[in-house]
Design a protein around this motif. Structure first.
Motif, PDB file in Angstrom:
ATOM      1  N   SER A 145      64.151  18.143  73.803  1.00 47.69           N
ATOM      2  CA  SER A 145      64.906  17.513  72.697  1.00 47.69           C
ATOM      3  C   SER A 145      65.674  16.290  73.188  1.00 47.69           C
ATOM      4  N   GLY A 149      58.263  15.039  74.951  1.00 51.38           N
ATOM      5  CA  GLY A 149      58.719  16.434  74.827  1.00 51.38           C
ATOM      6  C   GLY A 149      57.785  17.353  75.603  1.00 51.38           C
ATOM      7  N   HIS A 196      63.874   8.768  73.107  1.00 57.31           N
ATOM      8  CA  HIS A 196      62.685   8.042  72.656  1.00 57.31           C
ATOM      9  C   HIS A 196      62.935   7.430  71.273  1.00 57.31           C
ATOM     10  N   GLN A 244      63.193  13.499  73.365  1.00 64.50           N
ATOM     11  CA  GLN A 244      62.821  13.033  72.015  1.00 64.50           C
ATOM     12  C   GLN A 244      63.934  12.181  71.403  1.00 64.50           C
TER      13      GLN A 244
END
Ligand code: NAD
Length: 295
Positions: A98, A163, A104, A101
């Motif tokens: 997480s 991820g 990103h 992510q």
């Protein structure tokens, strides 16, 4: 191309030196520890993480904890605020899926691409350039950055979307540390039973119980050298993240939990900064015995 490297500690240092050695790119480094920066001969010393971010086309980071990574990338005056659109951040640290992510998505709003690229193999393989890198990210970004990654790795594997690299890494490290915890337990049984530990190690390493974790536990324990190559605190982080993954996926994880609890006890004994193999001291202290090779 100009490459930035932020966090040149136990792992980042040798990986950065391999990029310097194996490519023709200009490399700019930054670390809070000036000695770690000075050890990167051939690189330019950056004035700050922000200065490295502003100057480079690709920025690699290798930092200790997810909170440190998030602060360094997304915090006030973090790397994200200074990277130019079209540049790429590669995070070599071990994080939660997480976290990767979130980074990103935040970088994408600024036109900066990102790969999560956690590594495995420890310091020795970071030094000899044979570490495994498990990459999460878009296929085109991966393809463009593969040569840089390959300059300090023996195996670069594109696992899937952002991820999935962290997912692979957390599963791998749970296997490694649960195995290491069992190695500590087995060695202490050997000590208590009075077996020659050198012979025990020889037998296991030539038998079905052999593993890289057993080998490093035995080498460290028998010599009594617990100077951190992989800090116990970082292994504790990895096992916590692996347990989070078990929670999120609903998978029972009694083995991972047992290893995490052993590390919690070791930290309670003040061993967080020692090598992860110092987990054996929990047994040694409980039993009043030591797993050292008799000279
Ligand atoms: P380390 O503590 O040796 O190195 C981290 C470096 O980051 C240090 O030199 C520190 O001074 C620097 N640093 C910390 N905060 C900073 C900041 N805000 N800005 C700039 N520099 C900063 O840790 P390591 O063992 O090299 O681990 C790095 C990452 O790699 C971790 O995520 C770890 O879980 C992972 N990892 C470690 C190993 C290993 O064997 N040590 C193996 C695989 C993965």
């Amino acid at each position: 191309m100009k490459i930035g490297f932020i966090g040149v500690g136990n792992m980042g240092g040798p990986m950065c030196r391999n990029i310097i050695r194996n490519t023709n790119h200009e490399v700019v480094v930054f670390d809070l520890n000036p000695a770690a920066m000075a050890a990167c001969t051939g690189a330019i010393a950056g004035a700050s993480a922000a200065a490295v971010a502003a100057a480079c086309d690709v920025v690699l980071i290798s930092l200790p904890l997810p909170a440190v990574v998030e602060a360094a990338v997304l915090g006030a005056d973090g790397v994200a605020a200074h990277m130019r659109p079209g540049t790429v951040l590669i995070d070599l640290s071990t994080n939660a899926p997480s976290t990767a992510q979130r980074l990103h998505a935040a970088l994408a709003t600024r036109g900066v691409a990102m790969l999560e690229a956690p590594v495995s193999g420890g310091v020795a393989r970071a030094v000899d350039g044979s570490i495994t890198i498990m990459v999460g990210g878009e296929a085109d970004v991966f393809a463009a950055q593969r040569p840089v990654l390959a300059s300090f790795s023996g195996a670069v594997i594109h696992v899937g979307a952002v991820g999935m690299g962290s997912t692979a890494k957390l599963i791998n490290n749970m296997l490694a540390f649960a195995n290491m915890a069992t190695a500590a337990e087995g060695l202490m049984m050997g000590v208590a039973a009075g077996i020659d530990l050198g012979k025990l190690a020889e037998v296991v390493m030539g038998s079905s119980g052999a593993s890289a974790s057993f080998r490093s536990m035995t080498t460290r324990a028998l010599s009594g050298d617990f100077k951190a190559s992989f800090a116990l605190d970082l292994a504790h982080k990895d096992l916590r993240l692996a347990q989070q993954l078990a929670d999120e996926t609903g998978v029972p994880s009694p083995m991972g939990a047992a290893a995490l609890n052993l590390l919690r006890m070791a930290r309670g004994h003040g061993l967080g900064a020692a090598d992860v193999t110092a987990m054996i001291a929990v047994y040694e202290k409980a039993l009043g015995l030591e797993a050292r090779l008799k000279s």
